[in-house]
Design a protein around this motif. Structure first.
Motif, short mmCIF file in Angstrom:
data_model
loop_
_atom_site.label_atom_id
_atom_site.label_comp_id
_atom_site.label_asym_id
_atom_site.label_seq_id
_atom_site.Cartn_x
_atom_site.Cartn_y
_atom_site.Cartn_z
N GLY A 28 7.15 -23.06 15.16
CA GLY A 28 5.87 -23.32 14.79
C GLY A 28 5.27 -24.40 15.69
O GLY A 28 5.85 -25.21 16.34
N TYR A 56 11.18 -13.60 7.79
CA TYR A 56 10.49 -14.11 8.80
C TYR A 56 10.57 -12.90 9.84
O TYR A 56 11.79 -12.16 9.90
CB TYR A 56 11.15 -15.29 9.27
CG TYR A 56 10.76 -16.55 8.60
CD1 TYR A 56 9.87 -17.28 9.10
CD2 TYR A 56 11.54 -16.98 7.27
CE1 TYR A 56 9.37 -18.52 8.28
CE2 TYR A 56 11.17 -17.99 6.85
CZ TYR A 56 10.29 -18.85 7.41
OH TYR A 56 9.94 -19.95 6.59
N GLU A 60 8.85 -14.05 15.53
CA GLU A 60 8.94 -15.47 15.38
C GLU A 60 10.20 -16.24 15.87
O GLU A 60 10.45 -17.13 16.51
CB GLU A 60 8.57 -15.73 13.84
CG GLU A 60 7.35 -15.73 13.22
CD GLU A 60 6.40 -16.75 13.90
OE1 GLU A 60 6.61 -18.03 13.74
OE2 GLU A 60 5.64 -16.33 14.82
N GLU A 63 10.40 -16.03 19.44
CA GLU A 63 9.37 -17.18 20.27
C GLU A 63 9.90 -18.78 20.01
O GLU A 63 9.91 -19.46 21.09
CB GLU A 63 7.94 -17.15 19.40
CG GLU A 63 7.26 -15.70 19.94
CD GLU A 63 5.81 -15.95 19.13
OE1 GLU A 63 5.54 -16.75 18.28
OE2 GLU A 63 5.23 -14.80 19.39
N THR A 168 2.69 -23.62 21.91
CA THR A 168 2.49 -23.51 20.53
C THR A 168 1.06 -24.13 20.03
O THR A 168 0.95 -24.15 18.78
CB THR A 168 3.62 -23.70 19.54
OG1 THR A 168 4.05 -25.22 20.12
CG2 THR A 168 4.78 -23.05 19.98
N LYS A 171 -1.18 -22.11 18.16
CA LYS A 171 -0.40 -20.95 17.42
C LYS A 171 -0.85 -20.80 15.92
O LYS A 171 -0.75 -21.78 15.31
CB LYS A 171 1.20 -21.17 17.56
CG LYS A 171 1.86 -20.03 16.76
CD LYS A 171 3.43 -20.30 17.16
CE LYS A 171 4.30 -19.01 16.56
NZ LYS A 171 5.68 -19.37 16.61
#
Length: 271
Positions: A28, A56, A60, A63, A168, A171
């Protein structure tokens, strides 16, 4: 800007003092910024570890992998099985504590194996504004939070991330899928798959910041107000309705309060 520069300097000093760190890395905005600064300061004395879990999404994880490669740090994936823990799956208000407890148990075991003294995470000053029982587990294990210690807010992290050209920087926040269920509602793999499919469908329509809150037969959709007109389009609303009914929802509701972080914690604040 001077304030941001002083915070950046404070962060770098904290990291230098830690010398060799394992970063609890979700991919994140916060943990990516922390990982990048740690890599700049400590070089090859940084390792990123990401937890792979049913709560999750695979997107994710992918990334997170890509960002770690771009930053140039070793990236390890560990697997957690919180749904097998009845303390977690029964979904009590302190559910997050049990998840983080399992995660930090694995991270500290890995850190000891590699001769690292410190595990650090991306918590920032804004995290104290919401109910976060996982922070209790972090305190018990002695996890360090350099961003919080240096005084960073979420907005400041986004500002510096943009200047550093981190992908990010804007994000959307995406906590684990367990946050989509009211406390006391048991969480199952089937429910996790359903809500993940519902959110992916909306994301594929171009809605970036959203939550599908699962109230058994009711899907309560939270989006930013700027995205609410999408649901007034007859063709799009029909597609959403058909998809959600296939997933098992009887009623599909748009929350007129809009997207807000931690809305499932609202009943706790009313007690």
């Amino acid at each position: 800007m001077m304030n941001l520069l002083s915070k950046r300097e404070a962060l770098e000093k904290i990291l230098k003092d830690l010398q060799h760190v394992l970063v609890a890395y979700s991919g994140g905005t916060d943990s990516t910024f922390l990982l990048k600064v740690a890599a700049d300061v400590l070089g090859d004395r940084v390792t990123a570890v990401t937890a792979s879990s049913e709560t999750y999404t695979p997107r994710e994880l992918e990334e997170a992998r890509q960002a770690a490669v771009t930053i140039g740090v070793p990236h390890i994936v560990v697997h957690t099985n919180e749904l097998d823990n009845p303390h977690f799956a029964s979904n009590p208000p302190d559910r997050c504590y049990y998840c983080k407890n399992e995660l930090f148990t694995q991270l500290f075991a890995f850190a000891r194996q590699k001769g690292m003294r410190y595990v650090i995470d991306g918590s920032n000053c804004d995290d104290a504004k919401d109910y976060r029982p996982g922070m209790r587990a972090a305190e018990e294990f002695g996890v360090r939070s350099p961003l919080r210690d240096a005084g960073f807010t979420k907005e400041e992290i986004r500002t510096l991330s943009k200047e550093m050209h981190l992908p990010t920087w804007d994000k959307p926040s995406l906590p684990c899928l367990a946050t989509r269920f009211p406390y006391g509602t048991p969480i199952t793999r089937e429910k996790i798959i359903r809500v993940a499919s519902a959110e992916k469908f909306l994301t594929d329509l171009g809605i970036r910041q959203l939550r599908v809150r699962d109230h058994d037969t009711i899907a309560r959709i939270e989006v930013l107000r700027v995205d609410m007109p999408i649901f007034l389009d007859e063709k799009i609303s029909q597609l959403i309705m058909e998809k959600f009914k296939v997933l098992g929802y009887t009623y599909i509701a748009l929350d007129i309060q809009g997207y807000r972080m931690g809305s499932m914690n609202e009943p706790l604040k009313e007690v």
